[in-house]
Design a protein around this motif. Structure first.
Motif, mmCIF file in Angstrom:
data_model
loop_
_atom_site.group_PDB
_atom_site.id
_atom_site.type_symbol
_atom_site.label_atom_id
_atom_site.label_comp_id
_atom_site.label_asym_id
_atom_site.label_seq_id
_atom_site.Cartn_x
_atom_site.Cartn_y
_atom_site.Cartn_z
ATOM 1 N N LYS A 151 47.232 34.274 42.679
ATOM 2 C CA LYS A 151 46.548 35.564 42.806
ATOM 3 C C LYS A 151 47.413 36.536 43.616
ATOM 4 O O LYS A 151 47.499 37.727 43.299
ATOM 5 N N ALA A 152 48.050 36.017 44.658
ATOM 6 C CA ALA A 152 48.898 36.865 45.495
ATOM 7 C C ALA A 152 50.090 37.402 44.706
ATOM 8 O O ALA A 152 50.458 38.578 44.839
ATOM 9 N N VAL A 153 50.679 36.559 43.880
ATOM 10 C CA VAL A 153 51.814 37.000 43.058
ATOM 11 C C VAL A 153 51.386 38.118 42.121
ATOM 12 O O VAL A 153 52.090 39.126 41.955
ATOM 13 N N LYS A 154 50.220 37.976 41.511
ATOM 14 C CA LYS A 154 49.730 39.006 40.590
ATOM 15 C C LYS A 154 49.474 40.332 41.296
ATOM 16 O O LYS A 154 49.497 41.396 40.671
ATOM 17 N N LEU A 155 49.237 40.272 42.608
ATOM 18 C CA LEU A 155 48.944 41.479 43.379
ATOM 19 C C LEU A 155 50.149 41.969 44.175
ATOM 20 O O LEU A 155 49.999 42.806 45.055
ATOM 21 N N GLY A 156 51.334 41.428 43.875
ATOM 22 C CA GLY A 156 52.547 41.993 44.439
ATOM 23 C C GLY A 156 53.222 41.233 45.542
ATOM 24 O O GLY A 156 54.197 41.733 46.135
ATOM 25 N N SER A 157 52.758 40.023 45.867
ATOM 26 C CA SER A 157 53.397 39.278 46.948
ATOM 27 C C SER A 157 54.887 39.079 46.687
ATOM 28 O O SER A 157 55.298 38.772 45.563
ATOM 29 N N THR A 158 55.674 39.232 47.727
ATOM 30 C CA THR A 158 57.108 38.969 47.628
ATOM 31 C C THR A 158 57.496 37.662 48.312
ATOM 32 O O THR A 158 58.569 37.130 48.061
#
Length: 229
Positions: free
Chosen positions: A205-212
């Motif tokens: 979910k974090a990756v889909k919301l832009g996590s680097t």
């Protein structure tokens, strides 16, 4: 450095990388944009070594003393390791943190800005940092208040500290999506590209919301042993 053959396959590591790639694809992102930090707190050198032999080089620790006990020897053997401080950092541990870590994700107050800046200058070593935000406004967690982000960012920059982005840990047992979205919004407003968010249970979910930068422990190492007694 000891010469080695090609990295050994590690099923858990390959599984996480595959999930990162899938989530990145859904968000029209490149998997190379996401740094996977293996959270090795409480893990022994023997537990860490299989990941090193599989090519993993980014690791995260929560406590300075624990990291000092195991990482200098591993770093001597694998010089390309990147060690990330992801736990709360006491100002009186700034000297040790600057000497050992390559990144700090938990810069959350003016006193720590001063302590880290002083040590970076003294040791002639610049450590890129993330500002930790108490995104759920929880009294038991570290992180600056949401409204304090602009001032803390200005203080860190004035002190010569490079700020890569924002870091946060959403409240336990809550849907992390709104908190990830809020952190991404705060980062955009601050002109910061980095987002350190997402752990074993919610990194997709974090990756889909832009996590680097995602911080994954249990999904890589397995459950921690229960305390004796």
């Amino acid at each position: 450095m000891i010469e080695r053959d090609s990295p050994l396959a590690n099923p858990a590591l390959e599984d996480i990388r595959g999930k990162i790639a899938k989530a990145a694809g859904i968000a029209d992102r490149k998997p190379s944009e996401i740094a996977l930090i293996a959270v090795s707190k409480t893990r022994s050198s023997d537990e860490i070594r299989p990941l090193l032999e599989s090519g993993q080089r980014l690791f995260g620790e929560n406590r300075v003393q624990e990291a000092m006990d195991k990482w200098p020897a591993l770093k001597a053997e694998y010089p390309d390791i990147e060690l990330h401080m992801i736990g709360q950092l006491q100002s009186n541990k700034a000297a040790e943190a600057v000497a050992l870590f390559d990144y700090i994700h938990s810069l959350d107050r003016p006193s720590l800005v001063k302590a880290l800046a002083k040590e970076m200058e003294r040791q002639d070593r610049q450590i890129p940092c993330f500002l930790q935000v108490n995104i759920g406004e929880e009294s038991q967690k570290g992180g600056c208040e949401i409204k304090a982000v602009p001032d803390l960012l200005a203080q860190a920059r004035s002190a010569g500290i490079e700020i890569l982005g924002l870091m946060a840990v959403p409240p336990d047992n809550a849907n992390p999506v709104p908190y990830f979205a809020l952190l991404a919004k705060l980062a955009r407003e601050a002109g910061l590209a980095g987002l350190s968010m997402g752990m074993s249970g919610d990194f997709e979910k974090a990756v889909k919301l832009g996590s680097t930068h995602i911080r994954v422990g249990t999904a890589l190492f397995g459950p921690r042993d229960a305390p004796a007694g």
